[in-house]
Design a protein around this motif. Structure first.
Motif, PDB file in Angstrom:
ATOM      1  N   GLY A  46     -21.108  -1.595  -6.265  1.00  0.00           N
ATOM      2  CA  GLY A  46     -21.472  -0.173  -6.279  1.00  0.00           C
ATOM      3  C   GLY A  46     -20.511   0.882  -5.852  1.00  0.00           C
ATOM      4  N   ILE A  47     -19.516   0.459  -5.288  1.00  0.00           N
ATOM      5  CA  ILE A  47     -18.566   1.414  -4.943  1.00  0.00           C
ATOM      6  C   ILE A  47     -18.053   2.513  -5.983  1.00  0.00           C
ATOM      7  CG2 ILE A  47     -16.430  -0.113  -5.645  1.00  0.00           C
ATOM      8  CD1 ILE A  47     -15.161   1.042  -2.997  1.00  0.00           C
ATOM      9  N   GLU A  48     -18.088   3.869  -5.662  1.00  0.00           N
ATOM     10  CA  GLU A  48     -17.696   4.819  -6.732  1.00  0.00           C
ATOM     11  C   GLU A  48     -16.127   4.898  -6.634  1.00  0.00           C
ATOM     12  OE1 GLU A  48     -19.637   8.487  -5.688  1.00  0.00           O
ATOM     13  OE2 GLU A  48     -21.669   7.328  -5.781  1.00  0.00           O
ATOM     14  N   LEU A  49     -15.610   4.472  -7.814  1.00  0.00           N
ATOM     15  CA  LEU A  49     -14.044   4.424  -8.011  1.00  0.00           C
ATOM     16  C   LEU A  49     -14.013   5.846  -8.893  1.00  0.00           C
ATOM     17  CD1 LEU A  49     -13.234   1.053  -9.339  1.00  0.00           C
ATOM     18  CD2 LEU A  49     -13.276   1.826  -6.862  1.00  0.00           C
ATOM     19  N   GLU A  50     -12.824   6.418  -8.449  1.00  0.00           N
ATOM     20  CA  GLU A  50     -12.713   7.946  -8.778  1.00  0.00           C
ATOM     21  C   GLU A  50     -12.259   7.959 -10.356  1.00  0.00           C
ATOM     22  OE1 GLU A  50     -10.669  11.961  -6.898  1.00  0.00           O
ATOM     23  OE2 GLU A  50     -10.261   9.864  -6.046  1.00  0.00           O
ATOM     24  N   ASN A  51     -11.436   6.950 -10.489  1.00  0.00           N
ATOM     25  CA  ASN A  51     -10.733   7.156 -11.778  1.00  0.00           C
ATOM     26  C   ASN A  51     -10.776   5.849 -12.469  1.00  0.00           C
ATOM     27  OD1 ASN A  51      -9.356   9.875 -12.083  1.00  0.00           O
ATOM     28  ND2 ASN A  51      -8.936   9.224  -9.923  1.00  0.00           N
ATOM     29  N   ALA A  52     -11.635   4.852 -12.392  1.00  0.00           N
ATOM     30  CA  ALA A  52     -11.888   3.491 -12.745  1.00  0.00           C
ATOM     31  C   ALA A  52     -11.937   3.798 -14.268  1.00  0.00           C
ATOM     32  CB  ALA A  52     -12.849   2.836 -12.371  1.00  0.00           C
ATOM     33  N   LEU A  53     -12.765   4.658 -14.912  1.00  0.00           N
ATOM     34  CA  LEU A  53     -12.832   4.748 -16.371  1.00  0.00           C
ATOM     35  C   LEU A  53     -11.506   4.824 -17.056  1.00  0.00           C
ATOM     36  CD1 LEU A  53     -14.617   4.664 -18.766  1.00  0.00           C
ATOM     37  CD2 LEU A  53     -15.237   7.223 -18.335  1.00  0.00           C
ATOM     38  N   ILE A  99      -7.547  -1.265  -9.669  1.00  0.00           N
ATOM     39  CA  ILE A  99      -8.533  -0.933 -10.783  1.00  0.00           C
ATOM     40  C   ILE A  99      -8.289   0.721 -10.927  1.00  0.00           C
ATOM     41  CG2 ILE A  99     -10.940  -0.452 -11.480  1.00  0.00           C
ATOM     42  CD1 ILE A  99     -11.149  -3.325 -10.315  1.00  0.00           C
ATOM     43  N   ASP A 100      -8.407   1.126  -9.690  1.00  0.00           N
ATOM     44  CA  ASP A 100      -8.341   2.560  -9.556  1.00  0.00           C
ATOM     45  C   ASP A 100      -7.245   3.080  -8.306  1.00  0.00           C
ATOM     46  OD1 ASP A 100      -8.581   5.230  -9.176  1.00  0.00           O
ATOM     47  OD2 ASP A 100     -10.735   5.448  -8.808  1.00  0.00           O
ATOM     48  N   PRO A 101      -6.049   3.264  -8.521  1.00  0.00           N
ATOM     49  CA  PRO A 101      -5.168   3.447  -7.390  1.00  0.00           C
ATOM     50  C   PRO A 101      -5.446   4.859  -6.762  1.00  0.00           C
ATOM     51  CG  PRO A 101      -3.982   3.721  -9.480  1.00  0.00           C
ATOM     52  CD  PRO A 101      -5.291   3.367  -9.632  1.00  0.00           C
ATOM     53  N   TRP A 102      -6.459   5.562  -7.157  1.00  0.00           N
ATOM     54  CA  TRP A 102      -6.590   6.899  -6.605  1.00  0.00           C
ATOM     55  C   TRP A 102      -7.910   6.904  -5.400  1.00  0.00           C
ATOM     56  CZ3 TRP A 102      -6.194  11.883  -9.881  1.00  0.00           C
ATOM     57  CH2 TRP A 102      -5.009  11.884 -10.440  1.00  0.00           C
ATOM     58  N   VAL A 103      -8.583   5.521  -5.509  1.00  0.00           N
ATOM     59  CA  VAL A 103      -9.804   5.428  -4.757  1.00  0.00           C
ATOM     60  C   VAL A 103      -9.507   5.475  -3.157  1.00  0.00           C
ATOM     61  CG1 VAL A 103      -9.782   2.880  -4.587  1.00  0.00           C
ATOM     62  CG2 VAL A 103     -11.986   4.254  -4.466  1.00  0.00           C
ATOM     63  N   ASP A 104     -10.091   6.186  -2.205  1.00  0.00           N
ATOM     64  CA  ASP A 104      -9.944   6.254  -0.994  1.00  0.00           C
ATOM     65  C   ASP A 104     -10.904   5.068  -0.362  1.00  0.00           C
ATOM     66  OD1 ASP A 104      -9.778   6.909   1.825  1.00  0.00           O
ATOM     67  OD2 ASP A 104     -10.090   9.095   1.625  1.00  0.00           O
ATOM     68  N   LEU A 105     -10.460   3.877   0.317  1.00  0.00           N
ATOM     69  CA  LEU A 105     -11.276   3.044   0.562  1.00  0.00           C
ATOM     70  C   LEU A 105     -12.074   3.400   1.849  1.00  0.00           C
ATOM     71  CD1 LEU A 105      -8.982  -0.183   0.163  1.00  0.00           C
ATOM     72  CD2 LEU A 105     -10.867   0.583  -1.309  1.00  0.00           C
ATOM     73  N   TYR A 145       0.902  -1.097   0.118  1.00  0.00           N
ATOM     74  CA  TYR A 145      -0.045  -0.020   0.109  1.00  0.00           C
ATOM     75  C   TYR A 145       0.926   1.266  -0.088  1.00  0.00           C
ATOM     76  CZ  TYR A 145      -4.902  -1.692   0.336  1.00  0.00           C
ATOM     77  OH  TYR A 145      -5.968  -2.462   0.134  1.00  0.00           O
ATOM     78  N   ASP A 146       2.041   1.147   0.733  1.00  0.00           N
ATOM     79  CA  ASP A 146       2.747   2.577   1.027  1.00  0.00           C
ATOM     80  C   ASP A 146       3.712   2.595  -0.346  1.00  0.00           C
ATOM     81  OD1 ASP A 146       1.675   2.879   3.242  1.00  0.00           O
ATOM     82  OD2 ASP A 146       3.242   2.099   4.605  1.00  0.00           O
ATOM     83  N   LEU A 147       4.028   1.534  -0.875  1.00  0.00           N
ATOM     84  CA  LEU A 147       4.925   1.779  -2.239  1.00  0.00           C
ATOM     85  C   LEU A 147       4.239   2.148  -3.367  1.00  0.00           C
ATOM     86  CD1 LEU A 147       7.781   1.787  -3.454  1.00  0.00           C
ATOM     87  CD2 LEU A 147       7.363  -0.693  -3.986  1.00  0.00           C
ATOM     88  N   ALA A 148       2.922   1.581  -3.611  1.00  0.00           N
ATOM     89  CA  ALA A 148       1.931   1.911  -4.585  1.00  0.00           C
ATOM     90  C   ALA A 148       1.436   3.438  -4.244  1.00  0.00           C
ATOM     91  CB  ALA A 148       0.901   0.964  -4.553  1.00  0.00           C
ATOM     92  N   ASN A 149       1.143   3.845  -3.190  1.00  0.00           N
ATOM     93  CA  ASN A 149       0.945   5.040  -3.110  1.00  0.00           C
ATOM     94  C   ASN A 149       2.060   6.110  -3.447  1.00  0.00           C
ATOM     95  OD1 ASN A 149      -0.871   7.259  -1.944  1.00  0.00           O
ATOM     96  ND2 ASN A 149       0.902   7.597  -0.541  1.00  0.00           N
ATOM     97  N   ALA A 150       3.324   5.694  -2.981  1.00  0.00           N
ATOM     98  CA  ALA A 150       4.368   6.514  -3.514  1.00  0.00           C
ATOM     99  C   ALA A 150       4.423   6.664  -4.956  1.00  0.00           C
ATOM    100  CB  ALA A 150       5.721   5.955  -2.839  1.00  0.00           C
TER     101      ALA A 150
END
Length: 760
Positions: free
Chosen positions: A163-170, A148-154, A70-75
């Motif tokens: 039905g989760i709203e992914l910020e940048n999935a598209l 799928i969307d590394p920007w999503v805030d879980l 999680y930390d490296l991917a966020n970096a």
């Protein structure tokens, strides 16, 4: 933010250094370089080295892998966000299939934006696959969403699985799709197909709310290859979809997938790929309910890594045959030997048992359908008591055991009751459904547990209030569902002094056991440890660990009552609270074999996504996990008592229709320690009262199950009965005034009196 995020990733990697010193040191060195120069030239090297290194990290350290991922991917995401003009524009645009690049944007900057995000998504997908393989589907799903969307805030996501709203999935899916179509990028293609394959596997366990898995298949099959060009990810795509879809009444494209896999099986057999051939044949066996395909699967002789799946398909084939009892005993023995050899850690073994609980469920269902009730009870008891380091398969002979099977049918709970005279199978169809029980459970506990086949439970419970006043209706509904009047008559034939070990297949986190305790004259405890001795142990020394963060003002009244009881029985004790409480001190005391009783008054949290890391708060700002507690139980001649007056301390995992021995109390119960924990969020005054009454009875040389039964009976009698019982202990206890002055709180309600379980 780039520097800070890489520094955080470095901190997580440092915790893994001892496990792979050379590789972790190199990773840290590369991350330090990027944190200073913000250059992407080392990104690919970091990514590939991280993936290779994590494959060497032992399974018992999976949470360190999770945190580092999680930390490296966020970096990496922060590194890609460096080009803020691109990121802002891409968040608002729809990426076209053919020409995704805005004319004004420089291609080099576009690549600088997307490359780090691609690495982040790959890290999450790799982690998700490992977590699923370990038996942590919800934690795996969280990582899959991030892939799928590394920007999503879980933390801000909705309850809905699909039905989760992914910020940048598209945006990110369009980018991967574009890479596949325009640049024939095989890595992106495998990534897309692998994500879908994992989605299907998780949907089988977690459910799918808007038939999202069907649309995922329809969209992604254009990227999946078949025939000789098919990769491992491609085969998994079709296998996992078939495993999921054949269980759904509204399944789509089944005939197409069966045909594809039938052809693919021949190709894999020709290639002599035993493992791929095996899991294709296994999927077709179950989807077609086919003995012929089952025999094909068994003929594949897969590698040793697939030993649980091999036992599972053996059980499935045996269920298709008439002669199965001798086979079930053999398969159970094989599972026992393989599991104890593979896993030295109890948590990992419990995760394995849960992930492969279809083995025990299929065997039990087959036995019950053929009225082989003793065989069913014996298999359940063996499975439940499968622990590392045990080289003798336990026998049910001589045991008083009751097994609840709450979801054998849609309406009505069923039970297996075993004693020296044999086994009784009982249960009646009820006017109540399990969904009726769970709808009330969700309201009373301010939670949400969904049943995959009962649509009314799939609507998220967004209410944040505990409807305590509904707890009696909850108990009444559950009682009617399990048939309490019938059970009451059944248990009249057993001596009042009988003690029953209790199991559930599948675990529900509902108070079935407290209902039985209040219904009959017998005592009960959840069967977790290998050995049970109900002879009261003399308590000579006790530890009270109370209110470490100062947020439980009522705790002081419980403390006074406990200290008074220990004093009048001349029991030595140590007491710590507030700022005196530290994690190091707690672990020191918890590991001390001198304590016969440890009493914890604190906050607890069950982690439904990651049960081994359920937490007990033991200082103002520190917690201890169930895994840590499990590894620090001292050796003793007799069991000690651990009382957890903490929220959710008796909750256990419910995934896979398993027995659920993952949580705080069930995970840390063994032959050395009996544990009392609570099923839901406890009320401070109620738990203090219940605890005081329980200790009073326990110190009179009664068993803990009996002491809890006695205390619960008094609680159910109402506030006046509680006051009278407390006065008998000591008329001047301050807790008596607290109960007397409680005008609006009816402590007889089941919410207050029926939350506790004893695990032995």
């Amino acid at each position: 933010m780039i520097r800070e995020s890489f520094v955080k990733a470095i901190d997580s990697l440092e915790k893994l250094r001892d496990l792979s010193p050379a590789k972790i040191s190199k990773l840290i060195s590369l991350c330090k370089k990027v944190s200073l120069n913000h250059n992407q030239s080392n990104s690919e090297e970091i990514y590939e080295l991280f993936i290779k290194t994590m494959s060497t990290i032992p399974d018992e350290k999976y949470n360190l892998h999770r945190n580092a991922a999680y930390d490296l991917a966020n970096a990496f995401v922060e590194l890609g966000k460096k080009h803020d003009k691109i990121s802002r524009r891409f968040r608002e645009m729809v990426v076209k299939e053919i020409d995704p690049f805005p004319k004004r944007l420089n291609l080099k900057k576009y690549v600088q934006f997307i490359d780090p995000h691609t690495y982040a998504m790959g890290i999450y997908l790799n982690l998700s696959a490992r977590l699923e393989d370990l038996g942590l589907p919800a934690e795996s799903y969280n990582a899959l969403l991030k892939s799928i969307d590394p920007w999503v805030d879980l933390s801000k996501s909705s309850y809905s699985l699909d039905g989760i709203e992914l910020e940048n999935a598209l945006m990110f899916n369009s980018i991967k799709k574009t890479f596949v179509k325009m640049f024939n990028h095989e890595g992106s293609r495998k990534n897309l197909v692998g994500q879908a394959a994992l989605h299907f596997r998780l949907a089988k366990t977690l459910g799918t709310m808007d038939n999202d898995a069907f649309s995922t298949y329809k969209y992604h099959k254009q990227f999946a290859k078949t025939g000789k060009e098919a990769t491992y990810q491609d085969v998994l795509f079709y296998v996992n979809y078939l495993d999921f879809a054949y269980l759904k009444p509204d399944a789509k494209d089944l005939d197409e997938v069966k045909e594809i896999l039938t052809k693919q099986y021949s190709i894999e057999k020709e290639k002599k790929d035993r493992d791929t051939s095996f899991f294709i044949a296994c999927s077709l066996t179950k989807a077609l309910n086919s003995l012929e395909w089952g025999e094909e699967a068994l003929s594949c002789n897969p590698s040793s890594n697939y030993w649980p799946e091999l036992i599972s398909i053996n059980v499935f084939v045996a269920c298709l045959l008439d002669e199965f009892l001798w086979a079930f005993n053999s398969f159970m023995e094989t599972f026992w030997l393989k599991a104890t050899k593979t896993y030295s850690d109890r948590m990992l073994l419990e995760l394995c048992k849960q992930r492969h609980s279809d083995i025990i469920n299929n065997m039990v269902n087959k036995c019950i359908s053929h009225k082989e009730f003793k065989a069913a009870a014996s298999l359940i008891y063996i499975w439940a008591n499968l622990k590392p380091g045990v080289d003798v398969i336990p026998s049910i002979r001589g045991k008083n055991l009751i097994v609840a099977i709450p979801n054998l049918y849609y309406s009505g709970g069923h039970f297996l009751v075993h004693d020296e005279k044999g086994v009784t199978f009982t249960g009646l169809l009820s006017t109540k459904k399990l969904s009726d029980v769970y709808l009330l459970k969700n309201k009373v506990e301010s939670g949400w547990t969904a049943l995959l086949n009962e649509k009314e439970t799939l609507v998220p419970n967004l209410e944040r209030r505990n409807f305590v006043e509904l707890s009696q209706e909850y108990i009444d509904t559950l009682s009617e569902y399990i048939g309490v009047e019938h059970l009451k008559d059944l248990f009249l034939k057993y001596p009042d002094s009988s003690h029953f070990e209790y199991l559930e297949l599948s675990w529900t986190n509902t108070p079935i056991l407290p209902i039985l305790t209040n219904l009959t004259n017998h005592t009960y405890s959840v069967s977790v440890g290998r050995k049970n001795s109900l002879i009261p142990r003399q308590i000579k020394k006790a530890l009270i660990w109370a209110d470490p963060d100062g947020s439980l003002p009522v705790a002081t009244f419980e403390i006074d009552a406990l200290i008074h009881l220990l004093s009048i029985y001349d029991i030595d004790y140590e007491f710590y609270s507030g700022s005196d409480c530290t994690k190091d001190l707690f672990m020191e005391k918890y590991s001390d074999s001198d304590f016969d009783l440890i009493w914890v008054i604190s906050h607890g949290e069950f982690n439904s996504d990651n049960p081994p890391f359920s937490r007990l708060h033991i200082s103002a700002d520190e917690e201890v996990t169930a895994w840590e507690l499990q590894n620090c139980i001292p050796s003793r001649e007799n069991k000690r008592f651990l009382i957890l007056n903490a929220c959710q301390s008796g909750v256990a995992g419910v995934r896979f229709n398993s027995m659920g021995f993952l949580g705080i109390a069930p995970s840390i119960t063994n032959e050395l320690q009996t544990v009392l924990g609570h099923l839901w969020h406890v009320d401070s005054l109620a738990s203090a009262t219940l605890g005081t009454l329980t200790l009073h009875c326990l110190l009179q040389k009664n068993t803990l199950p009996y002491a809890l039964k006695w205390a619960s009976k008094i609680m159910k009698s109402g506030n006046q009965a509680i006051q009278d019982a407390l006065v008998e202990i000591e008329p001047n206890l301050e807790i008596i005034d607290r109960v007397r002055n409680t005008v609006t709180k009816d402590l007889s309600l089941p919410y207050y009196s029926m939350s506790a379980l004893v695990f032995e």
